[in-house]
Write a protein that holds these residues in place. Structure first.
Motif, short mmCIF file in Angstrom:
data_model
loop_
_atom_site.label_atom_id
_atom_site.label_comp_id
_atom_site.label_asym_id
_atom_site.label_seq_id
_atom_site.Cartn_x
_atom_site.Cartn_y
_atom_site.Cartn_z
N GLY A 129 -17.10 5.72 -10.16
CA GLY A 129 -18.44 5.63 -9.60
C GLY A 129 -19.26 4.55 -10.28
N PRO A 130 -20.47 4.31 -9.81
CA PRO A 130 -21.16 5.08 -8.77
C PRO A 130 -20.62 4.82 -7.38
CG PRO A 130 -22.51 3.22 -9.49
CD PRO A 130 -21.32 3.25 -10.41
N PHE A 131 -20.80 5.82 -6.51
CA PHE A 131 -20.33 5.73 -5.14
C PHE A 131 -21.54 5.66 -4.21
CE2 PHE A 131 -17.03 8.11 -7.46
CZ PHE A 131 -15.96 7.24 -7.27
N ALA A 132 -21.60 4.60 -3.40
CA ALA A 132 -22.72 4.38 -2.49
C ALA A 132 -22.57 5.25 -1.25
CB ALA A 132 -22.80 2.91 -2.10
N LEU A 133 -23.69 5.54 -0.62
CA LEU A 133 -23.70 6.42 0.54
C LEU A 133 -22.85 5.87 1.68
CD1 LEU A 133 -24.83 8.97 1.90
CD2 LEU A 133 -26.84 7.63 2.57
N GLU A 134 -22.98 4.58 1.98
CA GLU A 134 -22.21 4.03 3.11
C GLU A 134 -20.72 4.05 2.83
OE1 GLU A 134 -23.24 3.39 6.14
OE2 GLU A 134 -25.16 4.16 5.43
N GLY A 135 -20.34 3.81 1.59
CA GLY A 135 -18.92 3.88 1.24
C GLY A 135 -18.37 5.28 1.39
N GLU A 136 -19.16 6.27 1.00
CA GLU A 136 -18.73 7.66 1.15
C GLU A 136 -18.64 8.04 2.63
OE1 GLU A 136 -17.40 8.21 -1.59
OE2 GLU A 136 -18.49 9.91 -2.47
N ARG A 137 -19.59 7.58 3.41
CA ARG A 137 -19.53 7.86 4.85
C ARG A 137 -18.25 7.29 5.47
NH1 ARG A 137 -25.85 6.33 5.94
NH2 ARG A 137 -26.71 8.46 5.88
N ALA A 138 -17.90 6.08 5.07
CA ALA A 138 -16.70 5.45 5.61
C ALA A 138 -15.45 6.21 5.19
CB ALA A 138 -16.63 3.99 5.15
N LEU A 139 -15.39 6.65 3.93
CA LEU A 139 -14.22 7.40 3.44
C LEU A 139 -14.07 8.72 4.19
CD1 LEU A 139 -11.95 7.73 1.30
CD2 LEU A 139 -13.66 8.87 -0.13
N PHE A 140 -15.16 9.44 4.35
CA PHE A 140 -15.11 10.75 5.03
C PHE A 140 -14.69 10.58 6.49
CE2 PHE A 140 -16.96 12.21 1.25
CZ PHE A 140 -17.22 13.57 1.27
N ALA A 141 -15.21 9.53 7.13
CA ALA A 141 -14.87 9.31 8.54
C ALA A 141 -13.40 8.96 8.69
CB ALA A 141 -15.75 8.20 9.11
N LEU A 142 -12.87 8.18 7.78
CA LEU A 142 -11.47 7.76 7.86
C LEU A 142 -10.51 8.90 7.57
CD1 LEU A 142 -9.44 5.38 8.13
CD2 LEU A 142 -9.72 5.02 5.66
N GLN A 143 -10.85 9.73 6.59
CA GLN A 143 -9.92 10.75 6.12
C GLN A 143 -10.10 12.11 6.78
OE1 GLN A 143 -7.37 10.07 4.20
NE2 GLN A 143 -7.99 7.93 3.89
N ALA A 144 -11.24 12.35 7.41
CA ALA A 144 -11.49 13.61 8.11
C ALA A 144 -11.30 14.83 7.21
CB ALA A 144 -10.59 13.71 9.35
#
Length: 240
Positions: free
Chosen positions: A168-183
């Motif tokens: 980290g730190p982990f940015a919000l947009e990066g986390e959104r992209a990871l969650f969307a990709l990995q479900a």
């Protein structure tokens, strides 16, 4: 002149270390990147329990111990408190506040690994953000689950788990992209507090995902406790 022993490993500890001059000591357990641009000395490795730490404090003429370790490093904090008392030096601690649930959060609080695995039983694709601990349990993954484990250290993937080495730190947009990709369908987290890794909780809330949250351990009382590194630095300056 005070000689400070700063016990660290967190981002807050590094911020404090950057204000320490020569003669002070910043101690790290050894995981992750070791800073090489500090004016203070950097020590890497353990002390050998509270008795070893007490000897170090006495041998090195330490006059103040600052505990800025991770909120879940309970054993290190217990050793530091015990050693400081035995060596008759003040023990200060940075106690970062934990996160608090917000509207829309679905937190499932657990106390240990057994409770955690029981809480995860209904889910198929958890994201683990507990550090290294899940790596010791990769052979226990239920047949219906596939894990993603995010931690500092690279580690081979397995048939039922992917290991994501990231810091980290982990940015919000990066986390959104990871969650969307990995479900992911659930997030597993420590209640570490701070802003560096909080974005995963924001995304879990946005996506309506539950969070299995590991409760914080009990930590020893300190002579002085601070919630912010800036307040601790102000106290150090005032004590000079």
């Amino acid at each position: 002149m005070k000689r400070i022993l700063l016990l660290g490993g967190t981002g807050d500890a590094l911020r404090i270390a950057r204000h320490l001059g020569a003669g002070h000591v910043y101690s790290l357990a050894g995981l992750g990147k070791v800073p090489d641009d500090l004016a203070c000395a950097v020590r890497v490795g353990g002390f050998g329990g509270s008795e070893g730490l007490e000897r170090y404090i006495e041998d090195e003429a330490i006059t103040l111990v600052i505990d800025a370790t991770h909120p879940y490093a309970a054993q290190i904090s217990a050793n530091a408190a015990r050693a400081s008392r035995a060596a008759h030096v003040p023990y200060w601690a940075l106690r970062r506040p934990g996160w608090q649930p917000k509207a829309g959060d679905d937190w499932r609080m657990v106390a240990d690994w057994d409770e955690l695995t029981e809480a995860l039983a209904p889910f198929r694709k958890p994201l683990f953000t507990l550090g290294r601990e899940p790596l010791a349990h990769l052979d226990e993954i239920p047949p219906h689950q596939f894990w993603m484990v995010r931690c500092l250290d690279p580690y081979p993937d397995t048939a039922r788990a992917r290991i994501l080495a990231a810091r980290g730190p982990f940015a919000l947009e990066g986390e959104r992209a990871l969650f969307a990709l990995q479900a992911f369908d659930v997030v597993v987290s420590k209640n570490s507090g701070g802003s560096a890794t909080e974005a995963k909780l924001d995304v879990a809330r946005e996506r309506g995902l539950p969070v299995v949250m590991l409760r914080r351990p009990e930590l020893p009382a300190a002579d002085r406790e601070f919630e912010q590194s800036a307040d601790l630095l102000d106290a150090l300056q005032a004590a000079e």
